[in-house]
Design a protein around this motif. Structure first.
Motif, PDB file in Angstrom:
ATOM      1  N   GLY A 275     -15.946   5.079   8.520  1.00  0.00           N
ATOM      2  CA  GLY A 275     -14.701   5.047   7.766  1.00  0.00           C
ATOM      3  C   GLY A 275     -13.475   5.414   8.561  1.00  0.00           C
ATOM      4  O   GLY A 275     -12.376   5.494   8.000  1.00  0.00           O
ATOM      5  N   VAL A 276     -13.604   5.612   9.889  1.00  0.00           N
ATOM      6  CA  VAL A 276     -12.453   6.027  10.676  1.00  0.00           C
ATOM      7  C   VAL A 276     -11.622   4.836  11.156  1.00  0.00           C
ATOM      8  O   VAL A 276     -10.540   5.015  11.701  1.00  0.00           O
ATOM      9  CB  VAL A 276     -12.916   6.904  11.867  1.00  0.00           C
ATOM     10  N   GLY A 277     -12.133   3.620  10.941  1.00  0.00           N
ATOM     11  CA  GLY A 277     -11.365   2.433  11.306  1.00  0.00           C
ATOM     12  C   GLY A 277     -11.834   1.764  12.579  1.00  0.00           C
ATOM     13  O   GLY A 277     -11.081   0.996  13.187  1.00  0.00           O
ATOM     14  N   LYS A 278     -13.065   1.998  13.003  1.00  0.00           N
ATOM     15  CA  LYS A 278     -13.576   1.443  14.256  1.00  0.00           C
ATOM     16  C   LYS A 278     -13.604  -0.085  14.229  1.00  0.00           C
ATOM     17  O   LYS A 278     -13.183  -0.736  15.182  1.00  0.00           O
ATOM     18  CB  LYS A 278     -14.991   1.964  14.526  1.00  0.00           C
ATOM     19  N   SER A 279     -14.117  -0.635  13.148  1.00  0.00           N
ATOM     20  CA  SER A 279     -14.293  -2.088  13.087  1.00  0.00           C
ATOM     21  C   SER A 279     -12.956  -2.813  13.108  1.00  0.00           C
ATOM     22  O   SER A 279     -12.792  -3.825  13.794  1.00  0.00           O
ATOM     23  CB  SER A 279     -15.077  -2.475  11.827  1.00  0.00           C
TER      24      SER A 279
ATOM     25  N   ARG B  23      -3.969  16.111   4.473  1.00  0.00           N
ATOM     26  CA  ARG B  23      -4.467  17.129   5.389  1.00  0.00           C
ATOM     27  C   ARG B  23      -5.895  17.506   5.028  1.00  0.00           C
ATOM     28  O   ARG B  23      -6.751  17.645   5.902  1.00  0.00           O
ATOM     29  CB  ARG B  23      -3.559  18.367   5.326  1.00  0.00           C
ATOM     30  N   ARG B  24      -6.163  17.651   3.739  1.00  0.00           N
ATOM     31  CA  ARG B  24      -7.507  18.001   3.307  1.00  0.00           C
ATOM     32  C   ARG B  24      -8.520  16.897   3.648  1.00  0.00           C
ATOM     33  O   ARG B  24      -9.678  17.175   3.943  1.00  0.00           O
ATOM     34  CB  ARG B  24      -7.528  18.239   1.797  1.00  0.00           C
ATOM     35  N   LEU B  25      -8.069  15.647   3.584  1.00  0.00           N
ATOM     36  CA  LEU B  25      -8.959  14.522   3.890  1.00  0.00           C
ATOM     37  C   LEU B  25      -9.013  14.219   5.384  1.00  0.00           C
ATOM     38  O   LEU B  25      -9.673  13.259   5.801  1.00  0.00           O
ATOM     39  CB  LEU B  25      -8.520  13.278   3.105  1.00  0.00           C
ATOM     40  N   GLU B  26      -8.317  15.028   6.184  1.00  0.00           N
ATOM     41  CA  GLU B  26      -8.416  15.035   7.637  1.00  0.00           C
ATOM     42  C   GLU B  26      -8.162  13.688   8.293  1.00  0.00           C
ATOM     43  O   GLU B  26      -8.715  13.379   9.339  1.00  0.00           O
ATOM     44  CB  GLU B  26      -9.783  15.559   8.064  1.00  0.00           C
ATOM     45  N   GLY B  27      -7.349  12.853   7.651  1.00  0.00           N
ATOM     46  CA  GLY B  27      -6.945  11.605   8.283  1.00  0.00           C
ATOM     47  C   GLY B  27      -8.016  10.542   8.358  1.00  0.00           C
ATOM     48  O   GLY B  27      -7.859   9.566   9.101  1.00  0.00           O
ATOM     49  N   VAL B  28      -9.113  10.688   7.619  1.00  0.00           N
ATOM     50  CA  VAL B  28     -10.158   9.657   7.627  1.00  0.00           C
ATOM     51  C   VAL B  28      -9.698   8.507   6.734  1.00  0.00           C
ATOM     52  O   VAL B  28      -9.525   8.682   5.529  1.00  0.00           O
ATOM     53  CB  VAL B  28     -11.496  10.225   7.123  1.00  0.00           C
ATOM     54  N   PRO B  29      -9.477   7.309   7.303  1.00  0.00           N
ATOM     55  CA  PRO B  29      -8.901   6.220   6.510  1.00  0.00           C
ATOM     56  C   PRO B  29      -9.691   5.873   5.255  1.00  0.00           C
ATOM     57  O   PRO B  29      -9.104   5.614   4.211  1.00  0.00           O
ATOM     58  CB  PRO B  29      -8.866   5.047   7.502  1.00  0.00           C
ATOM     59  N   LEU B  30     -11.016   5.850   5.345  1.00  0.00           N
ATOM     60  CA  LEU B  30     -11.796   5.527   4.153  1.00  0.00           C
ATOM     61  C   LEU B  30     -11.570   6.557   3.062  1.00  0.00           C
ATOM     62  O   LEU B  30     -11.427   6.223   1.881  1.00  0.00           O
ATOM     63  CB  LEU B  30     -13.285   5.441   4.507  1.00  0.00           C
ATOM     64  N   ALA B  31     -11.533   7.825   3.419  1.00  0.00           N
ATOM     65  CA  ALA B  31     -11.291   8.874   2.433  1.00  0.00           C
ATOM     66  C   ALA B  31      -9.913   8.701   1.794  1.00  0.00           C
ATOM     67  O   ALA B  31      -9.751   8.849   0.574  1.00  0.00           O
ATOM     68  CB  ALA B  31     -11.395  10.245   3.099  1.00  0.00           C
ATOM     69  N   LEU B  32      -8.931   8.371   2.591  1.00  0.00           N
ATOM     70  CA  LEU B  32      -7.576   8.159   2.068  1.00  0.00           C
ATOM     71  C   LEU B  32      -7.543   6.961   1.127  1.00  0.00           C
ATOM     72  O   LEU B  32      -6.872   6.989   0.088  1.00  0.00           O
ATOM     73  CB  LEU B  32      -6.606   7.948   3.228  1.00  0.00           C
ATOM     74  N   GLU B  33      -8.271   5.911   1.501  1.00  0.00           N
ATOM     75  CA  GLU B  33      -8.301   4.712   0.661  1.00  0.00           C
ATOM     76  C   GLU B  33      -8.921   5.009  -0.694  1.00  0.00           C
ATOM     77  O   GLU B  33      -8.423   4.582  -1.736  1.00  0.00           O
ATOM     78  CB  GLU B  33      -9.091   3.620   1.378  1.00  0.00           C
ATOM     79  N   LEU B  34     -10.027   5.719  -0.689  1.00  0.00           N
ATOM     80  CA  LEU B  34     -10.680   6.057  -1.951  1.00  0.00           C
ATOM     81  C   LEU B  34      -9.779   6.922  -2.825  1.00  0.00           C
ATOM     82  O   LEU B  34      -9.727   6.746  -4.049  1.00  0.00           O
ATOM     83  CB  LEU B  34     -12.004   6.771  -1.665  1.00  0.00           C
TER      84      LEU B  34
END
Length: 724
Positions: free
Chosen positions: A49-53, A201-212
Motif C-alpha cells: 500500500g505504499v505505492g510501489k506498483s 500523521r497517525r496513518l504515517e503517510g501510507v497511501p493505501l491507509a489514507l485512501e481508505l
C-alpha cells in the motif's frame, strides 16, 4: 495474447485503485528512472500500500518513452494472484504478448523471443514466489544483455547485482495533499482542517491507509474519523511485535476500515476474497450470496464497498469488472478463514466457473464468439484458480478434467495451446472415476498436441481415447477422437487415410446430432483433403456449405479456415484477386482471435497470391514475416508437402524474379515484422483490421438453437452440408 514478436508499445494502466502516490513523488520518480537507466536489475521494496506498483509503472513508462527510438518494449507481469510457481513463466509470456503453439518449455520460448531485443520486464508482487522469480530473473539477466528487470515487492530478490530502491511512505505534507485531494474529488473540501494533519500523521503517510480513510468522508467528518481511529489504533494493530511500524499501520488502517463496515459489508468483503484478480457482478451475486446475504442485496453492498475504496471498478472489453487490492483481499481472506467458510466459498467459486466454461463452450458457436473470447480472457485468473482447486481435491478431479476439456476453444481458438496442454496433461494423469470427463480431456489434449506438431503424443493420446471411448460406448468422445485422428493424418500427408477418418467422424457427428465449431472444422479439413487430391469443386462445395452454416450462426473462427480453403482453390483456379479478398477476411478474423496458426497460413498463401499478381518483392517480405511466426506454431507448415507447396512455389517464383540476393534481403525485411505489423502489411494498410463484420445472420438462433441443428438430408460422399 499477441504473437511472437518483439514486445511492442505497451501502455501502463496501473493496478486499479492503486493509490495516487505521485503527490510529492516526482523526485523519487526521477531517481528511479535514472537508476533504471543504469542498472539491469532494480527492485522497488516497501510495505504493502505504499505505492510501489504505481511508482514502478510510471518509471517504466518514462524509461520506454525515452527509449522509443530504439524500439524498446515493456511487459508488466502481475504475480500477486499467481499461486503455482510453475505458472510464473507463463505469466511472463502472457505479459510480453508472446504466443507459442509448440510444446517447448516457456523459458526456452522467452529466451528465444527476447534475444537481441531491448525490453523492460516488470515483476509486480513477486514476494510469495521469490525463489522461482529469482531463478528465472537470474537466468534471463545473464543470458539477455538487452533486458532490464524492474521487480516490485516487499522484499529483495536477493540476486547479485540487484539495485534496491526502498520506497518510504509519504511525508506529512504529501500525505495531507493526497488526503485533501481525495476529499475534493468527492465534493468534500477539508483543506485546512486541523484534524486532517493529525489523521495523516497517525496513518504515517501510507497511501493505501489514507485512501481508505478518505473513502469514509461521505459518512464521517475528519474529526469523527480521527476519534474512531484513535479508539481502535492499539486494538487493530496487526502483526508481531517485531513488525515494521508502517506494516502495522497498514493493517490498522485496513482493520479500522473493516470495523467501520456494516456486518453485510464485512461479510461480502471476506467472500469477495475468493476471486482472483477481477470479477463481475453476476459472479459476485452467485458466489457470495446466501447465509446472511441475499443475492438481491449484493449489488447494494458492493456499491458501499466501492464508495469506501475497498473495491474498485474498471472497464474492460468484457464489460465492467471489479477488483480488490491484494492487501485488502488478503485481509478479507483472513476473515473468511477465521469464519471457517473458506472451503465452501472456494467450491462455490469453482462451481460458478465450471458453469461459465460450459456456457462459453456453447456460446462459442454463436454470434457471441468475440464476446466469449473477451470474457474468457478476463476470467483466466479465476478459471485457473478453479482448475487448481479441482485438481488438488480427489473428489474434484473429474470436474478439473471436464473444465480443462471444455476450455478447448480457449486453448485452440484463442492462442493458449501451451497453457492448455499443461492443464490437460495434468488432468488426464489423475484418476477420477468418471471416464467421460477424462475422455473429453484426452481428445482435446490430442488436438492441442497436433497443433503443436507433437505427432507422437497426439497419436498415443488419440488412440487411447478412441479405444476407451468404444469400450465405454461414449459416442461423442469416439467421434472427436476419430476426427482428430483424421486431422493428424491430414497434416502428415496421408490424404486417403485422412479422408476416410474425417468422413467417418462427420457421419458420427450427424448420428449424435452434434454441430459446433469443431464439427465445422472437420468439414473444412475434409475439404482440404479433397483440394490436395485435386478435386477443387468438391472442396469448394464443402467450404461454401461451412460458410453458410457459419453465417447462419454468426460463427467466425471456423469460418476463417473455410475462407482459407476457398482462397486456396481460387488461387489454383487462377483467380488471385478473389483469393486475396478471401484471405483478407480470413487473416483479419484469425488475428482478432489470436489464432497464430490461422494467421501464418493466411500470410503464406497471401505471399503466393502477391507473387502471382506481379509483386515478388512484397511476396518475399510476407514469406519472411511468416517465417518469423512459424517456429512458434511448430514445425513450419507441419513438415507437410501439401501444405508446403504454396511456399515452395512462391519462393521459386520470387527468386527467379528478384535473384537470390534481393530475395534474401526482402525475406530479412519481413522477418523484422512483429505479428501486428505483419498482419497490417499483409492486409495492405497501416492499422490492423478489427474483427470483420459478418453479414446479418440468416435466421440466427438464440442460445437454445446455437448448439444443435437438424441435419440436412445426407448428401452424397462428395459434399453437401456434411457437418449438419
Amino acid at each position: 495474447m499477441r504473437g511472437p514478436q518483439s514486445p511492442g508499445p505497451w501502455a501502463y494502466v496501473g493496478p486499479p485503485l492503486e493509490l495516487d502516490a505521485f503527490v510529492g513523488r516526482s523526485a523519487q520518480l526521477a531517481e528511479l528512472a535514472s537508476v533504471l537507466g543504469g542498472s539491469r536489475l532494480v527492485t522497488v521494496t516497501g510495505a504493502g500500500g505504499v505505492g510501489k506498483s504505481r511508482l514502478a509503472g510510471r518509471a517504466a513508462a518514462r524509461w520506454a518513452s525515452g527509449d522509443a527510438e530504439r524500439g524498446a518494449g515493456r511487459g508488466w507481469v502481475e504475480l500477486a494472484t499467481v499461486r503455482d510457481p510453475q505458472l510464473v513463466e507463463y505469466a511472463v509470456l502472457e505479459a510480453l504478448g508472446l504466443t507459442d503453439h509448440t510444446s517447448r518449455m516457456p523459458r526456452e520460448m522467452l529466451l528465444e523471443h527476447l534475444t537481441g531485443r531491448r525490453v523492460l520486464l516488470v515483476l509486480d508482487g513477486f514476494e510469495h514466489l521469490v525463489e522461482t522469480c529469482a531463478g528465472l530473473t537470474a537466468e534471463l539477466v545473464r543470458r539477455l544483455p538487452e533486458l532490464r528487470v524492474l521487480a516490485v515487492g516487499r522484499r529483495p530478490l536477493g540476486l547479485a547485482g540487484e539495485r534496491l530502491f526502498p520506497l518510504p511512505p509519504l511525508d506529512e505534507d504529501e500525505a495531507v495533499e493526497l488526503f485533501t485531494r481525495r476529499a475534493a474529488e468527492q465534493g468534500l473540501p477539508v483543506a485546512g482542517a486541523p484534524e486532517v494533519r493529525e489523521l495523516c500523521r497517525r496513518l504515517e503517510g501510507v497511501p493505501l491507509a489514507l485512501e481508505l480513510a478518505a473513502g469514509r468522508l461521505r459518512a464521517l467528518s475528519p474529526d469523527q474519523l480521527l476519534r474512531r481511529l484513535d479508539d481502535r489504533f492499539r486494538l487493530l494493530t496487526g502483526g508481531g511485535r517485531d513488525a515494521l511500524p508502517r506494516h502495522q499501520t497498514l493493517r490498522t488502517a485496513i482493520g479500522w476500515s473493516h470495523e467501520l463496515c456494516t456486518p453485510a459489508e464485512r461479510l461480502l468483503w471476506a467472500r469477495l476474497s475468493v476471486f482472483a484478480r477481477t470479477f463481475d457482478l453476476e459472479a459476485a451475486e452467485y458466489v457470495c450470496s446466501g447465509d446472511g446475504l441475499a443475492a438481491r442485496d449484493v449489488l447494494d453492498v458492493l456499491s458501499e464497498l466501492l464508495a469506501q475504496s475497498v473495491v474498485s471498478r474498471e472497464e474492460t472489453p468484457a464489460g465492467p469488472r471489479y477488483r480488490m487490492l491484494d492487501t485488502v483481499r488478503a485481509y478479507g481472506a483472513d476473515w473468511l478463514e477465521a469464519a471457517g467458510d473458506a472451503d465452501r466459498l472456494r467450491r462455490r467459486h469453482r462451481d460458478w466457473y465450471l458453469g461459465l466454461a460450459t456456457w462459453c463452450e456453447l456460446d462459442w458457436f454463436s454470434p457471441r464468439q468475440r464476446e466469449v473470447a473477451a470474457r474468457v480472457e478476463a476470467e483466466l485468473a479465476n478459471l485457473r484458480a478453479a482448475l487448481e482447486l479441482c485438481l488438488t481435491e480427489p473428489e474434484g478431479v473429474h470436474l478439473g478434467q471436464y473444465l480443462a476439456g471444455s476450455l478447448w476453444f480457449c486453448w485452440v481458438g484463442c492462442g493458449r495451446l501451451a497453457e492448455g496442454r499443461r492443464w490437460l496433461e495434468r488432468s488426464v494423469e489423475l484418476e477420477s472415476g468418471y471416464e467421460r470427463s477424462r475422455l473429453k480431456a484426452l481428445w482435446v489434449l490430442g488436438h492441442v498436441a497436433i497443433l503443436q506438431g507433437d505427432t507422437v503424443t497426439a497419436l498415443r493420446t488419440l488412440r487411447e481415447c478412441r479405444e476407451q471411448a468404444e469400450r465405454c460406448a461414449d459416442a461423442t468422445a469416439a467421434a472427436y477422437a476419430e476426427h482428430r485422428a483424421g486431422c493428424l493424418a491430414l497434416i502428415t500427408d496421408d490424404m486417403s487415410g485422412a479422408e476416410t477418418l474425417l468422413r467417418s467422424a462427420l457421419d458420427r457427428y450427424r448420428e449424435i446430432g452434434e454441430l459446433n465449431s469443431n464439427v465445422l472444422m472437420g468439414q473444412v479439413e475434409l475439404a482440404m483433403t479433397r483440394a490436395f487430391q485435386g478435386d477443387l469443386p468438391d472442396a469448394v462445395r464443402l467450404c461454401e456449405d461451412v460458410r453458410g452454416i457459419c453465417e447462419d450462426h454468426g460463427e467466425r473462427w471456423a469460418r476463417s479456415y473455410a475462407l482459407y480453403v476457398l482462397a486456396y482453390a481460387a488461387w489454383r483456379e487462377g483467380a488471385p484477386a478473389r483469393a486475396r479478398k478471401l484471405l483478407g477476411d480470413c487473416l483479419g478474423n484469425a488475428h482478432a482471435f489470436d489464432d497464430l496458426l490461422g494467421c501464418v497460413l493466411a500470410i503464406e498463401l497471401l505471399a503466393l497470391v502477391t507473387a502471382a499478381q506481379g509483386d515478388p518483392a512484397e511476396a518475399a517480405v510476407l514469406q519472411g514475416a511468416a517465417g518469423r511466426l512459424w517456429p512458434s506454431v511448430g514445425l513450419p507448415l507441419f513438415g507437410s508437402a501439401h501444405y508446403n507447396a504454396p511456399h515452395e512455389v512462391c519462393e521459386a517464383a520470387a527468386r527467379r524474379a528478384l535473384g537470390d540476393t534481393r530475395y534474401e534481403e526482402c525475406v530479412r525485411e519481413g522477418s523484422r515484422l512483429d505479428r501486428d505489423a505483419a498482419v497490417a502489411r499483409a492486409l495492405g494498410h497501416d492499422g490492423v483490421r478489427p474483427l470483420g463484420a459478418l453479414p446479418a445472420p440468416r435466421g440466427a438462433r438464440g442460445r437454445e438453437g446455437a448448439g444443435k441443428r437438424e441435419p440436412a438430408a445426407s448428401p452424397a460422399p462428395e459434399g453437401g452440408r456434411t457437418a449438419g
